[in-house]
Design a protein around this motif. Structure first.
Motif, short mmCIF file in Angstrom:
data_model
loop_
_atom_site.label_atom_id
_atom_site.label_comp_id
_atom_site.label_asym_id
_atom_site.label_seq_id
_atom_site.Cartn_x
_atom_site.Cartn_y
_atom_site.Cartn_z
N PHE A 213 0.83 -1.22 0.00
CA PHE A 213 0.00 0.00 0.00
C PHE A 213 0.85 1.25 0.00
O PHE A 213 0.34 2.36 -0.02
N LYS B 13 7.89 12.75 19.58
CA LYS B 13 7.08 11.55 19.30
C LYS B 13 7.71 10.94 18.05
O LYS B 13 7.66 11.54 16.98
N GLY C 10 1.58 6.16 16.14
CA GLY C 10 0.78 4.93 16.00
C GLY C 10 1.05 4.10 14.76
O GLY C 10 0.41 3.07 14.57
N GLY C 11 1.99 4.53 13.93
CA GLY C 11 2.16 3.89 12.62
C GLY C 11 2.68 2.46 12.65
O GLY C 11 3.15 1.96 13.67
N GLY C 12 2.57 1.83 11.49
CA GLY C 12 3.11 0.48 11.30
C GLY C 12 2.18 -0.62 11.74
O GLY C 12 2.47 -1.80 11.57
N GLU D 85 -1.08 -1.18 10.70
CA GLU D 85 -1.82 -1.66 9.52
C GLU D 85 -3.01 -2.53 9.94
O GLU D 85 -3.86 -2.10 10.66
N ASN E 132 0.45 5.97 20.49
CA ASN E 132 -0.80 5.92 19.74
C ASN E 132 -0.91 4.60 19.00
O ASN E 132 0.07 3.87 18.90
N ARG F 108 -5.47 4.92 0.94
CA ARG F 108 -5.54 5.73 -0.28
C ARG F 108 -4.83 4.98 -1.40
O ARG F 108 -3.78 4.38 -1.16
N LYS G 41 -8.81 9.81 17.10
CA LYS G 41 -8.31 10.94 16.29
C LYS G 41 -8.57 10.74 14.81
O LYS G 41 -8.40 9.64 14.28
O1 V47 Z 1 1.76 2.93 9.14
C1 V47 Z 1 0.97 4.26 4.32
C2 V47 Z 1 -0.05 4.68 6.62
C3 V47 Z 1 1.15 5.19 8.46
C4 V47 Z 1 -0.78 4.58 3.07
O2 V47 Z 1 0.51 8.71 15.93
C5 V47 Z 1 -1.12 4.89 4.40
O3 V47 Z 1 -0.16 10.76 15.89
C6 V47 Z 1 -3.24 5.38 3.75
O4 V47 Z 1 0.92 6.26 11.54
N1 V47 Z 1 -3.00 5.08 2.46
C7 V47 Z 1 2.18 6.15 9.07
N2 V47 Z 1 -2.34 5.29 4.74
C8 V47 Z 1 1.55 7.44 9.59
C9 V47 Z 1 0.99 7.33 10.98
C10 V47 Z 1 0.48 8.54 11.71
C11 V47 Z 1 -0.01 9.63 11.03
C12 V47 Z 1 -0.48 10.74 11.75
C13 V47 Z 1 -0.44 10.77 13.14
C14 V47 Z 1 0.07 9.66 13.81
C15 V47 Z 1 0.15 9.70 15.31
C16 V47 Z 1 0.52 8.53 13.10
O5 V47 Z 1 0.69 5.70 7.21
C17 V47 Z 1 1.61 3.81 8.09
C18 V47 Z 1 0.49 3.36 7.19
O6 V47 Z 1 -0.53 2.78 7.93
N3 V47 Z 1 -0.02 4.65 5.14
N4 V47 Z 1 0.53 4.22 3.04
C19 V47 Z 1 -1.78 4.69 2.08
N5 V47 Z 1 -1.55 4.36 0.80
#
Ligand code: V47
Ligand code: SF4
Length: 384
Positions: free
Chosen positions: A82, A150, A185-187, A189, A224, A264, A299
């Motif tokens: 993705f 963060k 909060g990422g990763g 999925e 997060n 997306r 959020k």
């Molecule tokens: O883990 C990657 C996502 C995340 C796509 O903790 C996509 O405050 C949609 O976690 N379509 C990273 N999403 C960003 C993230 C984040 C963002 C804002 C605030 C916080 C917070 C955390 O972006 C990845 C993945 O799940 N991502 N590609 C995509 N095509």
């Protein structure tokens, strides 16, 4: 009381009414009930119930924070299907990595500006080490000790720790000591292996992700949790994801916020999939609010959803619309975010919240109140 009866009146379905009664009595929902909400819950039903819980917990308060992002690199050893972002093998000439000096230049460009947080996240560069990131954290803290850092998802941390041959516990302790305050909060999925192996097989798995967050929580750090939805997952995979988060939250209480992230489809290997509808998006926020009864905050990340839809989420359980970022992370703009111009200053964000009759409050990362904008007049004077 009349509000409660009103919610029950929205549906005649016996099972949904039983779920509504549980929510109104603050009783935890089961796995099957979570799935049923997605399967049978109409938008008005889910909205009314999620809004009830949101207002019970927070009234009309809607938080945002003033932060900025640093993306150390877009080079990544992993190959999430993705992802529109990582450049390692295919388009090497488009790959970039920032030096500590370049990242400090970004930090210094915010000198004198009232930001409270820096969010550091990027690809997983094979050359960047634990020591490199420790040096970055030290440099930021030396320059601006009050700035909350963060940073780093378990995807980046798992790679760093393994390469440095340190345990998760020791690695987290070290980074915390040199300045890391919390984890984004990422990763995350979708945790379930049936989906995870199809969309991001080679990066840290569910157990690894949860282990790293648990280690952070045990050091007193907060974090997060996200969920990437609207691709090939089924409803029950979403509930399985939330269930694992709810269990860890029961153990540690360390999660601040749940952030659903809408998939997306621009310029990635899953572009053949269509994107979820706004109705589906609102349902995900609402079910998140109802199922994750031990998460205080839900959020919506407005650059990805767009301003109007972000306003709408505030009636579906959401009580936080992230930050006044100057420049959205490239990970989103490349995947096709709703906003062509994702910058929004404090005044715009405050009026976006006011427009839908909610109460704008600037927070820091840990949800301490920085400024209550319902007490601030146009000219910036705080009212008594
Ligand atoms: O883990 C990657 C996502 C995340 C796509 O903790 C996509 O405050 C949609 O976690 N379509 C990273 N999403 C960003 C993230 C984040 C963002 C804002 C605030 C916080 C917070 C955390 O972006 C990845 C993945 O799940 N991502 N590609 C995509 N095509
Ligand atoms: Fe790398 Fe993150 Fe993209 Fe996956 S989502 S390929 S880990 S940058």
């Amino acid at each position: 009381m009349s509000e409660i009866l009103g919610i029950l009146d929205i549906t005649k379905d016996v099972e949904l009414r039983a779920i509504a009664e549980k929510v109104l009595n603050k009783t935890r929902l089961s796995f099957d009930e979570g799935v049923m909400l997605f399967e049978k819950g109409s938008l008005p039903f889910l909205g009314a119930l999620a809004n009830y819980v949101r207002e019970e917990k927070h009234g009309d308060i809607t938080y945002f924070n003033r932060n900025f992002h640093i993306e150390p690199t877009n080079v990544c050893v992993f190959s999430c299907k993705f992802c529109s972002y990582s450049k390692l093998y295919a388009k090497r000439e488009e790959g970039w990595e920032l030096s500590i000096e370049q990242m400090m230049h970004i930090v210094k460009s915010y000198d004198g500006k009232p930001v409270t947080e820096v969010h550091i996240v990027g690809g997983v560069h094979p050359k960047l080490t634990l020591e490199f990131f420790a040096d970055l954290l030290k440099a930021i803290k030396t320059h601006r000790p009050d700035l909350h850092i963060k940073g780093f998802t378990p995807v980046e941390l798992d790679y760093m720790f393994k390469k440095a041959k340190v345990s998760v516990e020791d690695g987290m302790k070290y980074l915390h000591e040199v300045g890391l305050d919390s984890l984004p909060g990422g990763g995350a999925e979708i945790f379930h292996p049936e989906i995870r192996t199809q969309i991001c097989d080679d990066k840290v798995n569910a157990e690894g992700w949860l282990h790293i967050h648990k280690a952070a929580h045990q050091l007193g750090m907060h974090s997060n949790a996200t969920m990437l939805y609207g691709h090939i997952e089924k409803y029950w995979h979403r509930i399985d994801h939330m269930e694992r988060l709810r269990q860890l939250q029961d153990e540690t209480g360390g999660f601040n916020t749940f952030i659903p992230l809408k998939f997306r489809n621009q310029d990635n290997e899953m572009s053949y999939l269509s994107e979820s509808s706004v109705i589906e998006d609102m349902k995900v926020y609402a079910v998140g609010r109802l199922y994750l009864d031990n998460f205080n905050h839900v959020k919506a990340y407005w650059p990805m959803l767009g301003r109007k839809n972000a306003q709408l989420t505030l009636s579906f359980g959401v009580n936080d619309i992230d930050g006044t970022i100057d420049d959205t992370t490239k990970i989103y703009s490349m995947a096709g975010s709703e906003e062509q111009n994702p910058a929004m200053n404090t005044k715009e964000l405050v009026s976006l919240i006011n427009q839908v009759n909610r109460k704008p409050i600037e927070r820091d990362t840990l949800y301490n109140v920085v400024t209550d904008y319902s007490l601030v007049e146009e000219n910036g004077v705080v009212l008594n």
